[in-house]
Design a protein around this motif. Structure first.
Motif, PDB file in Angstrom:
ATOM      1  N   ASP A 126      -3.748  -0.044   1.342  1.00 17.83           N
ATOM      2  CA  ASP A 126      -3.347   0.083  -0.057  1.00 17.83           C
ATOM      3  C   ASP A 126      -2.174   1.046  -0.193  1.00 17.83           C
ATOM      4  O   ASP A 126      -1.912   1.591  -1.267  1.00 17.83           O
ATOM      5  CB  ASP A 126      -4.529   0.547  -0.916  1.00 17.83           C
ATOM      6  N   GLU A 154       4.894   1.208  -0.873  1.00 12.62           N
ATOM      7  CA  GLU A 154       4.084   1.969  -1.815  1.00 12.62           C
ATOM      8  C   GLU A 154       2.723   1.338  -2.108  1.00 12.62           C
ATOM      9  O   GLU A 154       1.700   2.016  -2.089  1.00 12.62           O
ATOM     10  CB  GLU A 154       4.858   2.160  -3.116  1.00 12.62           C
ATOM     11  N   ASP A 155       2.727   0.015  -2.314  1.00 15.72           N
ATOM     12  CA  ASP A 155       1.461  -0.630  -2.687  1.00 15.72           C
ATOM     13  C   ASP A 155       0.675  -1.131  -1.488  1.00 15.72           C
ATOM     14  O   ASP A 155      -0.407  -1.686  -1.633  1.00 15.72           O
ATOM     15  CB  ASP A 155       1.738  -1.804  -3.631  1.00 15.72           C
TER      16      ASP A 155
END
Lengths: 601, 366
Positions: free
Chosen positions: A346, A363-364
C-alpha cells in the motif's frame, strides 16, 4: 795536437759521478712518486681512468602499443624533443634550471618539481633526467643558441606516449607519470627517469607494456666520442595489448554523457570482456603524458567534477533497485518467499513497535504483489518485507556471493564498495544494527555502496546462470589471448530460478507496467532492471524540495542484457543526479544495444 | 772465432787490438733496445704506423751515425770538434730569421722532416767547450769566461724561439764542461746568486703559457680542464697502471687520447700505464746500466777532453730522463723535454745517438 794529452784525471772523474747524484736522486723520487700513484693511490686512479672512458647508457625499450578489439590503434609512442639533464655534468643546477625555464618560457616550478623528485631516486651514473617534453621548434632553437652555457643540459629526441582518441578512453587507458614513492623503483623493470603508468591499463599492465630496460656500457675517447660497446644488455620491447574495448561502441555512447556525470559498463556476459567503459567527465591523458604545463595538469587535479576518477570501477553508488533481482533469488533460495507469495503493497511498510513508515517510491503502492510483479514494477514494500525477513546475516552472505563488497578482479583499479553488517556499523558508525538498516538494504539503499562494475557483474551472473566470469579489459597480450576465467559458481537450491528471475527482468521491459517498458524493442528481447538511487535521506522533507539542489537529485540507473536467449552484451548505465532510471538511464543502454547488436548486420 | 766478443775484449790484451771486436756491444744493445721499445710505445700512443716508420728511419740514421762515430779516432777529429759549435750557432740564427707563420720558431723545415737546431746545439756546444778547455795543459780563467759567454748566448738564442726547457739544457751543456774542469767553487756560488737574482727578469720574459705551466705545477687542480689537465691525466695514467700495467696497447688513457703529447713528452705515462710500476723500474734500470757503462768508459780515460765530453753527455742524458719522468708524474713543472731514445722526434734521437757514438769512440783501444 799532442797538447791535448793530459795526466791522470781523478778529480774530474769524482766530480762527474758527484754530479750524476742529482739526476739519480730525481729518478729515485720519481720512482717513489710512481709507487705512490700506483700502489698507494692505485684504486683511486683506476676509478678515475674508468670514469674517464666509460659511459653507461640506459636503453629504454619501446613501450607496447594498445589496440581496440578491432585492431584500431588506441595508444602509440610518438617522437618528441625533450629537455634532458645529466646532473653529473652540471653545476649550479637549480639556478640553471630556472634560467632555462625563463629562456624557453616553461614553468619554473614544474621543472624544479620534476628535478627534485627525480634527483632523489636511484639512477645509473650519468643517466639523464627528462625535465620537459614536447618542446616546440622555437624552444629547441632558443636552447641550442645558448646550450654552451648549460653544460649537462641537452635537447634530445625521445618517445612519448600518445593517446590517439584523447578523451574517449581516458579512464580505461590511464596516463603516464613519475611515481611518487621510491618503493616502486624496486620493481625490476623500473628505472627512474622512465615514466610509469599511473592509472588505467598503463598502470595495471605496466610490466608487460614497459618491457625490459637494457644497459649498454660504452667506451668514449677524450672528446667524448663513442669508441666501442664494451658490454650490452639488450632491451626487450614492451608487449602490445589488444583491448576488448570496441572503440566504435565507446565513441557512439560517449555523447550521451555530454554534460553529465556518470558511468557506463558494457560487457559480454559469457566472456567477461568489457566492450565499453565510460566515466564522465573525462580528461585528456596526453596532458599528463607529454605536457610541460603545470597549470594544465593542476586544472585537471583541481576540477571538482573529478575527471581523473574512474567512476566505472571506483565510483561508489547505492545499487538501488538494480539489486532487487539478486535479493529475489536470495529470498527464494532461503525459502522466505516462493513465486506465488503475495505481499500487500500500500505504499508503506511498518516494522512492529516502530511507528515510522518505510515508504515506497509509488505513493499508493502496487497492491497485491508477487515476486515477478515486485521486480517488474519495482515494488519497494515487497523487498522491505523480504529483506526484513531475510535478516542482515543472510543478506550479507548472499550479496557477497554475487560480488558486492569485494573486488571483481577486473584488470583495472577498482574499489570494494560496501556490504554493511552489524560489526561494520558498530565500528564505523558507532551504532547497533537496526532492523531498519536491513529494510533499507532491501532496496539497495542505506549503507550499501557498489561500483558500476560490481552491479554489472552481479547481473552478468544471472545471465550466466550462476557462473561468475572474471571481467577483463585486455583480450590479447602480444597476440596471445588472455584466459577466460571463472571465479566460481553460485548454486541455487532450485536452478530454474535463474531463468525465472530473468523472465521477470524481461517483463521489466516487455510488460506494459514494466519500469523500462519505454525501451521495448520488437527486434530483440532485453532483460533488465531500473534503479533510482536516493542520495539524500529525506525523512522530514519532500523530494520536491530536495531536488531544488541538483546535487541532491537521485541517481538514475539501468542494467540489462540482450538479446535473450543468448546475451551478447550487458550494459549498465548510471547518470548521477539523473533522477529516473527508466527515462534517463535505460534509453542510453537501449541505444547501446541497438548499435552493438545491429553493427555487424 | 767462437768466443764471446765481450769476454774477448777483456782478455785479449796480448793480441793486436781489433777495433771491431773491442766494441762495447752492451751499450749498443741497450741503446737499440731503448729505441725499439720507443717505437713500440709511439705506436701504442699514436696508433699511427706512419709515425713509427718515420721514427724508425731516424733511428736507422742514428744507429749508422752512432756506430760510425764509435769507430772514429776522436783525437784526429779534435780540430773539427773545437769549431763545430759554429754550425750550431749558424742554424740557431737561421731558424730565427727564416719566415714562419708558427708562433714558435724551433724548426727548420726540410720538406720530409723538420730539423731542430737547438737539439744539435746542446751536443756541439759541449764538444767545442770541452775541446776549447782542454786545448792547453792548463786552463786559464779567461777560457771559462769565454765558454760561459758562448753558453749564455746559445741559451738566449734558444730561449727566444721560445723553448725554455731546451734553452736550459743548452746552457747546462755548455756550463757542465766548465764545472767539471774545476771552475772554482767561490765563483760557482757567485754564479748561482746571479742566476737567482735574474730569475724575476726571466719570469717577466716568459710567455703566458710558460708562466701558466709553472703555476699549474704548484696547483694542478686549479684548472683541471686547462693546463692542469696534462698533469692530472698523466697521473691517472701512471696510477691506473698499477703494478704490472694494463698491457701493451691496452692502456685506456693513452689509447683514448686522454694523455696529451703521449707520443712525445708524455710517452713515459704510456709506459707506466701499459707496463706498470715494474715496467718503470725496468726502464730505469736500463738507463742506469747504460749510464754505468758510459761512466766506466769515461773513467778509464786519462784525457780531460774525454772526461768533459763524456761527463757532460752522461749528465745531460740522465737529467733528461729524470726531468722528463719527474714532469710526467707531477713532481716538476711541465717543460718541453723529451725522454731520450723513446720520445718521438728525429733530431733529438739522432743527436742522442751521435752523443753515444762519440762516447763509444773514447773507449780504450786496449
Amino acid at each position: 795536437m799532442k797538447k791535448f794529452f793530459s795526466g791522470k784525471r781523478d778529480s774530474e772523474s769524482r766530480k762527474l759521478v758527484l754530479y750524476l747524484i742529482l739526476p739519480i736522486f730525481i729518478m729515485f723520487v720519481v720512482l717513489l712518486q710512481t709507487i705512490n700513484l700506483t700502489v698507494i693511490n692505485g684504486k683511486k686512479y683506476e676509478t678515475q681512468s674508468e670514469n674517464n672512458r666509460i659511459v653507461s647508457r640506459t636503453i629504454y625499450p619501446t613501450r607496447g602499443l594498445i589496440y581496440d578489439t578491432e585492431d584500431k590503434l588506441l595508444v602509440e609512442n610518438i617522437a618528441s624533443s625533450q629537455l634532458n639533464l645529466i646532473p653529473e655534468r652540471s653545476t649550479d643546477t637549480l639556478k640553471k634550471i630556472k634560467e632555462i625555464a625563463d629562456l624557453l618560457n616553461l614553468e619554473k616550478s614544474f621543472l624544479l618539481d620534476i628535478y627534485e623528485r627525480q634527483i632523489k631516486k636511484p639512477r645509473y651514473p650519468f643517466q639523464p633526467i627528462t625535465l620537459a617534453k614536447s618542446l616546440n621548434d622555437e624552444q629547441i632553437a632558443l636552447f641550442s643558441v645558448s646550450s654552451e652555457k648549460y653544460k649537462g643540459f641537452s635537447v634530445e629526441t625521445g618517445l612519448v606516449r600518445s593517446v590517439v582518441n584523447k578523451k574517449s578512453l581516458a579512464h580505461v587507458l590511464g596516463y603516464m607519470g613519475y611515481s611518487e614513492s621510491n618503493d616502486e623503483n624496486k620493481s625490476s623493470n623500473f628505472i627512474s627517469g622512465n615514466q610509469i603508468g599511473i592509472s588505467g591499463i598503463e598502470k595495471t599492465y605496466h610490466d608487460q607494456l614497459s618491457g625490459k630496460v637494457g644497459t649498454r656500457i660504452e667506451e668514449k675517447d677524450v672528446s667524448g666520442k663513442f669508441v666501442r660497446v664494451l658490454s650490452e644488455n639488450n632491451a626487450e620491447s614492451g608487449k602490445d595489448l589488444k583491448l576488448s574495448i570496441d572503440l566504435d561502441l565507446q565513441n557512439f555512447l560517449i555523447p550521451f554523457f555530454e554534460g553529465q556525470k556518470g558511468a557506463l559498463v558494457a560487457l559480454e556476459p559469457k566472456s567477461g570482456l568489457i566492450k565499453a567503459m565510460i566515466s564522465s567527465p573525462a580528461y585528456d591523458p596526453n596532458i599528463f603524458n607529454s605536457s610541460s604545463s603545470l597549470a594544465e595538469i593542476q586544472s585537471i587535479f583541481n576540477d571538482d567534477q573529478g575527471p581523473l576518477f574512474n567512476r566505472a570501477t571506483m565510483g561508489n553508488y547505492p545499487p538501488a533497485s538494480t539489486i532487487k533481482p539478486i535479493l529475489g533469488l536470495a529470498a527464494l533460495d532461503e525459502g522466505i518467499v516462493d513465486w506465488n507469495t503475495i505481499i500487500q503493497d500500500d505504499g508503506e511498510f511498518y516494522v512492529e513497535g516502530d511507528p515510522r513508515p518505510y515508504r515506497g517510491w509509488k505513493e499508493d503502492g502496487h497492491g497485491k504483489v508477487d515476486l515477478e510483479k515486485a521486480i517488474v514494477e519495482s515494488s519497494d514494500v515487497y523487498f522491505y518485507s523480504t529483506a526484513y525477513d531475510l535478516t542482515i546475516k543472510k543478506l550479507e552472505s548472499f550479496l557477497k556471493k554475487f560480488g558486492f563488497g569485494g573486488k571483481t578482479n577486473i584488470d583495472a583499479e577498482e574499489s570494494n564498495g560496501l556490504v554493511p553488517n552489524e560489526k561494520w556499523k558498530l565500528g564505523y558508525i558507532g551504532e547497533f544494527w537496526f532492523k531498519g538498516d536491513s529494510i533499507n538494504l532491501g532496496i539497495g539503499q542505506g549503507y550499501m555502496l557498489s561500483t558500476p562494475i560490481q552491479i554489472s557483474q552481479s547481473i552478468a551472473v544471472i545471465a550466466n546462470r550462476g557462473e561468475i566470469i572474471k571481467p577483463r579489459l585486455v583480450e590479447e597480450i602480444d597476440e596471445s589471448p588472455t584466459e577466460l576465467k571463472s571465479l566460481g559458481k553460485i548454486n541455487l537450491k532450485d536452478e530454474t530460478n535463474w531463468e525465472k528471475i530473468e523472465k521477470s527482468m524481461i517483463e521489466v521491459i516487455n510488460s506494459p507496467n514494466g519500469t523500462a517498458n519505454n525501451i521495448k524493442d520488437s527486434r530483440y528481447v532485453i532483460a533488465g532492471k531500473t534503479g533510482t538511487a536516493q542520495i539524500k535521506s529525506y525523512e522530514d522533507q519532500e523530494y520536491e524540495d530536495i531536488r531544488e539542489n541538483p546535487f541532491f537529485r537521485d541517481h538514475a540507473l539501468f542494467v540489462g542484457y540482450a538479446p535473450i536467449p543468448n546475451p551478447e552484451l550487458l550494459i549498465l548505465v548510471i547518470i548521477e543526479n539523473g533522477e529516473s532510471g527508466s527515462r534517463v538511464a535505460a534509453p542510453i543502454a537501449k541505444a547501446g544495444f541497438d548499435y552493438y547488436l545491429t553493427k555487424n548486420e | 772465432m767462437s768466443r764471446n766478443p765481450l769476454e774477448f775484449s777483456l782478455s785479449s790484451r796480448m793480441i793486436k787490438p781489433n777495433r771491431w771486436l773491442n766494441q762495447d756491444w752492451l751499450v749498443l744493445f741497450l741503446v737499440i733496445s731503448l729505441v725499439s721499445f720507443g717505437l713500440m710505445m709511439i705506436y701504442s700512443a699514436s696508433g699511427s704506423m706512419e709515425m713509427v716508420l718515420r721514427q724508425g728511419i731516424f733511428a736507422v740514421i742514428g744507429i749508422v751515425f752512432m756506430i760510425y762515430l764509435s769507430f772514429s779516432n776522436y783525437q784526429r777529429l779534435l780540430p773539427i770538434y773545437l769549431n763545430v759549435f759554429w754550425i750550431g750557432i749558424f742554424f740557431l740564427l737561421v731558424v730565427l730569421v727564416i719566415p714562419s707563420d708558427a708562433a714558435t720558431r724551433r724548426w727548420i723545415d726540410l720538406g720530409i722532416f723538420g730539423f731542430q737546431p737547438s737539439e744539435l746545439m746542446r751536443c756541439v756546444l759541449t764538444i767545442s767547450a770541452a775541446a776549447f778547455l782542454s786545448r792547453n795543459p792548463r786552463i786559464v780563467f779567461r777560457d771559462w769566461i769565454i765558454v760561459i759567454g758562448v753558453s749564455f748566448f746559445s741559451f738566449y738564442l734558444v730561449f727566444i724561439q721560445p723553448d725554455l726547457g731546451t734553452a736550459i739544457m743548452v746552457l747546462i751543456s755548455g756550463i757542465l764542461p766548465v764545472l767539471i774542469s774545476g771552475f772554482p767553487v767561490s765563483y760557482q756560488i757567485i754564479g748561482i746568486i746571479i742566476i737567482l737574482l735574474s730569475t724575476p727578469f726571466i719570469w717577466m720574459n716568459l710567455l703566458d703559457y710558460q708562466k701558466q705551466r709553472v703555476l699549474t705545477f704548484f696547483d694542478p687542480g686549479s684548472d683541471p680542464l686547462g693546463t692542469g689537465w696534462n698533469i692530472i691525466q698523466s697521473q691517472i695514467a701512471v696510477g691506473s697502471g698499477s703494478l704490472f700495467g694494463k698491457g701493451f696497447l691496452q692502456g685506456t688513457q693513452s689509447q683514448l687520447n686522454f694523455i696529451p703529447e703521449s707520443h712525445t713528452d708524455f710517452i713515459f705515462a704510456v709506459v707506466a700505464e701499459e707496463f706498470g710500476l715494474f715496467g718503470v723500474l725496468g726502464l730505469f734500470l736500463v738507463y742506469l746500466l747504460l749510464t754505468f757503462r758510459l761512466v766506466m768508459i769515461a773513467k778509464n780515460s786519462n784525457f780531460l777532453f774525454v772526461k768533459l765530453v763524456a761527463g757532460s753527455f752522461i749528465f745531460l742524458l740522465l737529467t733528461y730522463v729524470a726531468f722528463n719522468t719527474a714532469m710526467v708524474v707531477g713532481i716538476l713543472p711541465v717543460v718541453g723535454m723529451p725522454l731520450p731514445f723513446l720520445s718521438q722526434g728525429g733530431t733529438a734521437l739522432i743527436i742522442n745517438m751521435i752523443m753515444i757514438g762519440i762516447i763509444l769512440s773514447f773507449r780504450k783501444a786496449a
